[in-house]
Write a protein that holds these residues in place. Structure first.
Motif, PDB file in Angstrom:
ATOM      1  N   GLU A 109       0.957  41.820  -9.286  1.00 58.02           N
ATOM      2  CA  GLU A 109       0.332  40.719  -9.772  1.00 58.02           C
ATOM      3  C   GLU A 109      -0.430  41.085 -11.300  1.00 58.02           C
ATOM      4  O   GLU A 109      -1.104  40.115 -11.828  1.00 58.02           O
ATOM      5  N   ASP A 110      -0.280  42.324 -11.693  1.00 58.39           N
ATOM      6  CA  ASP A 110      -1.133  42.816 -12.832  1.00 58.39           C
ATOM      7  C   ASP A 110      -0.262  42.743 -14.099  1.00 58.39           C
ATOM      8  O   ASP A 110      -0.893  43.554 -15.017  1.00 58.39           O
ATOM      9  N   TYR A 124      11.440  34.441 -14.181  1.00 59.77           N
ATOM     10  CA  TYR A 124      10.541  34.642 -12.923  1.00 59.77           C
ATOM     11  C   TYR A 124       9.489  33.586 -12.567  1.00 59.77           C
ATOM     12  O   TYR A 124       8.925  33.018 -13.624  1.00 59.77           O
ATOM     13  N   VAL A 125       9.214  33.358 -11.382  1.00 58.90           N
ATOM     14  CA  VAL A 125       8.034  32.597 -10.688  1.00 58.90           C
ATOM     15  C   VAL A 125       6.982  33.279 -11.092  1.00 58.90           C
ATOM     16  O   VAL A 125       6.652  34.356 -10.864  1.00 58.90           O
ATOM     17  N   GLY A 126       5.948  32.271 -11.609  1.00 61.65           N
ATOM     18  CA  GLY A 126       4.532  32.755 -11.647  1.00 61.65           C
ATOM     19  C   GLY A 126       4.035  33.100 -13.025  1.00 61.65           C
ATOM     20  O   GLY A 126       4.891  32.895 -13.979  1.00 61.65           O
ATOM     21  N   CYS A 127       2.700  33.458 -13.021  1.00 64.72           N
ATOM     22  CA  CYS A 127       2.249  33.826 -14.430  1.00 64.72           C
ATOM     23  C   CYS A 127       2.887  35.019 -15.235  1.00 64.72           C
ATOM     24  O   CYS A 127       3.397  35.815 -14.794  1.00 64.72           O
ATOM     25  N   GLY A 128       2.698  34.689 -16.674  1.00 62.40           N
ATOM     26  CA  GLY A 128       3.179  35.550 -17.484  1.00 62.40           C
ATOM     27  C   GLY A 128       2.700  36.864 -17.385  1.00 62.40           C
ATOM     28  O   GLY A 128       1.581  37.216 -16.798  1.00 62.40           O
ATOM     29  N   VAL A 129       3.033  37.823 -18.374  1.00 62.81           N
ATOM     30  CA  VAL A 129       2.399  39.063 -18.642  1.00 62.81           C
ATOM     31  C   VAL A 129       0.950  39.096 -18.701  1.00 62.81           C
ATOM     32  O   VAL A 129       0.209  39.690 -17.945  1.00 62.81           O
ATOM     33  N   ILE A 289      -9.770  26.380 -15.174  1.00 64.44           N
ATOM     34  CA  ILE A 289      -9.809  27.801 -15.190  1.00 64.44           C
ATOM     35  C   ILE A 289      -8.626  28.380 -15.269  1.00 64.44           C
ATOM     36  O   ILE A 289      -7.841  29.258 -15.900  1.00 64.44           O
ATOM     37  N   PHE A 290      -7.650  27.625 -14.381  1.00 59.75           N
ATOM     38  CA  PHE A 290      -6.015  27.815 -14.417  1.00 59.75           C
ATOM     39  C   PHE A 290      -5.636  27.704 -16.018  1.00 59.75           C
ATOM     40  O   PHE A 290      -4.678  28.650 -16.496  1.00 59.75           O
ATOM     41  N   ARG A 291      -5.930  26.960 -16.725  1.00 59.21           N
ATOM     42  CA  ARG A 291      -5.447  26.867 -18.176  1.00 59.21           C
ATOM     43  C   ARG A 291      -6.425  27.817 -18.948  1.00 59.21           C
ATOM     44  O   ARG A 291      -5.533  28.460 -19.940  1.00 59.21           O
ATOM     45  N   ALA A 292      -7.338  28.249 -18.951  1.00 58.99           N
ATOM     46  CA  ALA A 292      -8.138  29.026 -19.625  1.00 58.99           C
ATOM     47  C   ALA A 292      -7.448  30.370 -19.473  1.00 58.99           C
ATOM     48  O   ALA A 292      -7.475  31.273 -20.284  1.00 58.99           O
ATOM     49  N   LEU A 293      -7.205  30.759 -18.160  1.00 61.36           N
ATOM     50  CA  LEU A 293      -6.478  32.212 -17.933  1.00 61.36           C
ATOM     51  C   LEU A 293      -4.751  32.109 -18.314  1.00 61.36           C
ATOM     52  O   LEU A 293      -4.201  32.814 -17.801  1.00 61.36           O
ATOM     53  N   CYS A 294      -4.422  31.060 -19.009  1.00 63.99           N
ATOM     54  CA  CYS A 294      -3.005  30.884 -19.212  1.00 63.99           C
ATOM     55  C   CYS A 294      -2.165  30.971 -18.044  1.00 63.99           C
ATOM     56  O   CYS A 294      -0.950  31.378 -18.247  1.00 63.99           O
ATOM     57  N   CYS A 295      -2.488  30.426 -16.978  1.00 62.50           N
ATOM     58  CA  CYS A 295      -1.611  30.431 -15.788  1.00 62.50           C
ATOM     59  C   CYS A 295      -0.475  29.531 -15.764  1.00 62.50           C
ATOM     60  O   CYS A 295      -0.680  28.563 -16.347  1.00 62.50           O
ATOM     61  N   THR A 296       0.700  29.844 -15.002  1.00 59.93           N
ATOM     62  CA  THR A 296       1.573  28.995 -15.011  1.00 59.93           C
ATOM     63  C   THR A 296       2.356  29.184 -13.587  1.00 59.93           C
ATOM     64  O   THR A 296       2.066  30.364 -12.946  1.00 59.93           O
ATOM     65  N   VAL A 311     -20.319  24.657  -9.413  1.00 60.00           N
ATOM     66  CA  VAL A 311     -19.017  25.372  -9.067  1.00 60.00           C
ATOM     67  C   VAL A 311     -19.154  26.666  -9.799  1.00 60.00           C
ATOM     68  O   VAL A 311     -19.225  26.569 -10.935  1.00 60.00           O
ATOM     69  N   VAL A 312     -18.958  27.820  -9.206  1.00 59.85           N
ATOM     70  CA  VAL A 312     -18.964  28.866  -9.944  1.00 59.85           C
ATOM     71  C   VAL A 312     -17.646  29.773  -9.561  1.00 59.85           C
ATOM     72  O   VAL A 312     -17.261  29.783  -8.472  1.00 59.85           O
ATOM     73  N   PHE A 313     -17.169  30.318 -10.614  1.00 61.92           N
ATOM     74  CA  PHE A 313     -15.972  31.171 -10.699  1.00 61.92           C
ATOM     75  C   PHE A 313     -16.058  32.310  -9.814  1.00 61.92           C
ATOM     76  O   PHE A 313     -16.692  32.951 -10.166  1.00 61.92           O
ATOM     77  N   ASN A 314     -14.935  32.565  -8.976  1.00 64.60           N
ATOM     78  CA  ASN A 314     -14.848  33.775  -8.188  1.00 64.60           C
ATOM     79  C   ASN A 314     -13.762  34.697  -8.579  1.00 64.60           C
ATOM     80  O   ASN A 314     -13.952  35.624  -9.424  1.00 64.60           O
ATOM     81  N   GLU A 315     -12.379  33.979  -8.370  1.00 63.77           N
ATOM     82  CA  GLU A 315     -11.251  35.001  -8.877  1.00 63.77           C
ATOM     83  C   GLU A 315     -10.008  34.011  -9.001  1.00 63.77           C
ATOM     84  O   GLU A 315      -9.879  32.940  -8.215  1.00 63.77           O
ATOM     85  N   VAL A 316      -8.859  34.504  -9.378  1.00 63.40           N
ATOM     86  CA  VAL A 316      -7.694  33.941  -9.263  1.00 63.40           C
ATOM     87  C   VAL A 316      -6.654  34.693  -8.903  1.00 63.40           C
ATOM     88  O   VAL A 316      -6.572  35.940  -9.216  1.00 63.40           O
ATOM     89  N   ASN A 317      -5.735  34.281  -7.866  1.00 67.82           N
ATOM     90  CA  ASN A 317      -4.567  34.980  -7.154  1.00 67.82           C
ATOM     91  C   ASN A 317      -3.250  34.433  -7.907  1.00 67.82           C
ATOM     92  O   ASN A 317      -3.076  33.232  -7.365  1.00 67.82           O
ATOM     93  N   THR A 318      -2.688  35.269  -8.777  1.00 61.41           N
ATOM     94  CA  THR A 318      -1.490  34.820  -9.327  1.00 61.41           C
ATOM     95  C   THR A 318      -0.249  34.792  -8.438  1.00 61.41           C
ATOM     96  O   THR A 318       0.822  34.148  -8.981  1.00 61.41           O
ATOM     97  N   MET A 319      -0.334  35.362  -7.409  1.00 62.31           N
ATOM     98  CA  MET A 319       0.788  35.165  -6.378  1.00 62.31           C
ATOM     99  C   MET A 319      -0.049  35.462  -4.975  1.00 62.31           C
ATOM    100  O   MET A 319      -0.152  36.227  -4.223  1.00 62.31           O
ATOM    101  N   PRO A 320      -0.476  34.199  -4.583  1.00 57.15           N
ATOM    102  CA  PRO A 320      -1.220  34.096  -3.461  1.00 57.15           C
ATOM    103  C   PRO A 320      -0.392  34.268  -2.280  1.00 57.15           C
ATOM    104  O   PRO A 320       0.678  34.202  -2.225  1.00 57.15           O
ATOM    105  N   GLY A 321      -0.959  34.772  -0.923  1.00 54.18           N
ATOM    106  CA  GLY A 321      -0.358  35.042   0.188  1.00 54.18           C
ATOM    107  C   GLY A 321       0.373  33.819   0.720  1.00 54.18           C
ATOM    108  O   GLY A 321      -0.025  32.553   0.671  1.00 54.18           O
ATOM    109  N   PHE A 322       1.451  33.990   1.300  1.00 50.70           N
ATOM    110  CA  PHE A 322       2.109  32.883   2.141  1.00 50.70           C
ATOM    111  C   PHE A 322       2.414  33.138   3.455  1.00 50.70           C
ATOM    112  O   PHE A 322       3.615  32.885   4.027  1.00 50.70           O
TER     113      PHE A 322
END
Length: 355
Positions: A109-110, A124-129, A289-296, A311-322
């Motif tokens: 995820e890094d 590829y699926v998910g957020c970019g570099v 937050i999703f947009r600010a961090l350029c997520c897709t 509302v306070v930000f904690n973290e984003v998981n770019t490949m969350p568990g399934f």
């Protein structure tokens, strides 16, 4: 027209290797086989890539390496667009239309695997570099989100050998409890809630087992909430908000120990037991937050909700568990969106973005 070949990456060199195996099994078994042909690519804990063609149940059981594996490499030449398999001195190329990297934590995820796929020219699926790298580093993501005007916990980041003097200076103005965590980590590994100064250094040493860069954050009064997001830019689908109710201590998941629920000390309400107006505020903040961090593609945005509904930000998981107990699919399913629909949308989005 033939089926789309989807390389499903699982395993990886990470403390979340076993979680990835469970997540990948869910993704593989929910792919629409009329549209997609999965190519199963396991990454062993020593980093070796292997083409897997054995029983699917062996993947979550972590016995997949015991049979039906062939060594492979990803071809970095974008004109090749796939893998190279070598058996008995004979080489064979395997074409990949798209990759679904079901890898959690470091080396997944890094931004590292994303960089490799970019070089290979494979969608590829998910957020970019950049997005993956920012979201993985909690210190960096907090700075970006704060700049976007969203509250984040007060925190400090420390790297390498930490002296008592350095720690005392950095902790000026903090009140206990605080949370010590690896800056680049997941599934709550290495996270400690520290109630008093005398236990701070031990918590730092525990976090450094997972990452030499560690963060110390203020404790936020209230509860934890989350949003599952699917899409890109302004076209975002958000699942139902979830709410974590802690019975003791703090929320943490040890997914390899608690196989059925993944939880040791908390319960999760989906949908959240909150007024609708508050839930909409949480969703709007998560999308910002999703947009600010350029997520897709797909991401889970974790937040805190204070007693006065800030509302306070904690973290984003770019490949969350399934896994069967993971939060992302549960939030989506509560909104009427199945895992099959998630995978289809995410793959199609990856192909569209590549064009």
């Amino acid at each position: 027209m033939g089926k789309i070949t989807v390389g499903v990456l699982f395993g990886g060199q990470s403390s979340e290797h076993k979680v990835s195996l469970k997540s990948a099994h869910t993704i593989i078994t929910n792919l629409d086989r009329e549209k997609y042909e999965p190519i199963l690519i396991g990454i062993a804990e020593d980093g070796k890539w292997k083409l897997y063609d054995g029983p699917l149940e062996a993947i979550p059981q972590d016995t997949w390496e015991q049979s039906d594996c062939t060594p492979i490499v990803l071809l970095p030449d974008p004109s090749q667009h796939g893998l190279l398999k070598t058996v008995g001195g004979m080489s064979e190329k395997i074409h990949l239309d798209v990759v679904f990297p079901v890898l959690h934590g470091k080396n997944g995820e890094d931004g590292k695997i994303q960089s490799l796929l970019e070089l290979a020219g494979i969608p590829y699926v998910g957020c970019g570099v950049l997005s993956s790298a920012m979201c993985m580093d909690k210190d960096v993501s907090h700075r970006v989100v704060k700049e976007a005007g969203i509250r984040v916990p007060e925190s400090i980041a420390l790297t390498g050998a930490i002296s008592e003097e350095q720690l005392a200076k950095g902790m000026t103005g903090f009140n206990y409890p605080v949370f010590v965590k690896p800056v680049s980590g997941g599934s709550s590994y290495g996270v400690t809630k520290v109630e008093e100064e005398s236990k701070l250094m031990a918590a730092i040493r525990e976090a450094q087992k997972y990452d030499m860069k560690i963060g110390i954050e203020e404790g936020i009064d209230g509860c934890e909430v989350g949003c599952s997001i699917l899409g890109h830019g302004d076209d975002l689908t958000v699942g139902e908000v979830d709410q974590i109710v802690v019975t003791n201590g703090y929320f943490h998941i040890h997914q390899d120990m608690f196989k059925k629920t993944g939880l040791e000390n908390a319960s999760i309400h989906v949908p959240a037991q909150l007024p609708q107006v508050v839930q909409e505020k949480i969703k709007d903040t998560a999308k910002a937050i999703f947009r600010a961090l350029c997520c897709t593609g797909i991401a889970r945005v974790d937040l805190f909700l204070t007693p006065d509904n800030e509302v306070v930000f904690n973290e984003v998981n770019t490949m969350p568990g399934f896994t069967s107990y993971s939060r992302y699919p549960r939030m989506m399913e509560a909104a009427g969106i199945s895992v099959t629909e998630i995978t289809d949308h995410a793959i199609q989005l990856a192909l569209e973005n590549a064009n």
